[in-house]
Design a protein around this motif. Structure first.
Motif: not given
Length: 144
Positions: A1-25
């Motif tokens: 039985m699972v007592k605790y579960a968590e996924r360490l999702w990336p912070a929202p600012w990481l999605y914004l930072a990776t969006a820099l590939v759009i203007p670069a490409s």
């Protein structure tokens, strides 16, 4: 039985930072072809987001074991559990860190839980885990 579960999702600012590939490409491919530039930008950003999501580690405590990312340890080998936030967490991740410790830390998650390992054959003195819910994780590990 699972007592605790968590996924360490990336912070929202990481999605914004990776969006820099759009203007670069676009900068690289628009002179060649407008359609190619747009397609490459969308594909590269989607790939970055997919990698961020796939790389998010999971922490899980069951009745028998602690799973942190790809590592597993039976709960019978878990000793003292301590939580840290703020400056205490920074101390645990930095100057107070034992080089032999096993780490699952993410810079965008401040609190950490320090899990002592009692296996005499294991050279790792403790695991240091980033978690957004340190009290709940510590409670699950202690069996409270």
């Amino acid at each position: 039985m699972v007592k605790y579960a968590e996924r360490l999702w990336p912070a929202p600012w990481l999605y914004l930072a990776t969006a820099l590939v759009i203007p670069a490409s676009l900068l690289v491919f628009l002179p060649i072809s407008e359609l190619a530039g747009i397609i490459v930008a969308v594909v590269l950003y989607a790939g970055c987001v997919a990698l961020l999501l796939l790389a998010a580690p999971r922490i899980e405590v069951t009745d028998a074991e602690l799973v942190a990312g790809k590592a597993r340890i039976p709960l019978s080998l878990v000793g003292a559990v301590a939580t840290a936030r703020g400056d205490s967490a920074r101390q645990e991740r930095g100057p107070g860190l034992d080089a032999r410790a096993w780490l699952l830390i993410r810079g965008w998650v401040d609190p950490v839980v320090k899990v002592e390992i009692t296996d005499p054959k294991d050279p790792t003195p403790y695991w240091l885990l980033s978690t957004r819910h340190p009290d709940a994780l510590a409670e699950a590990l202690r069996g409270d």
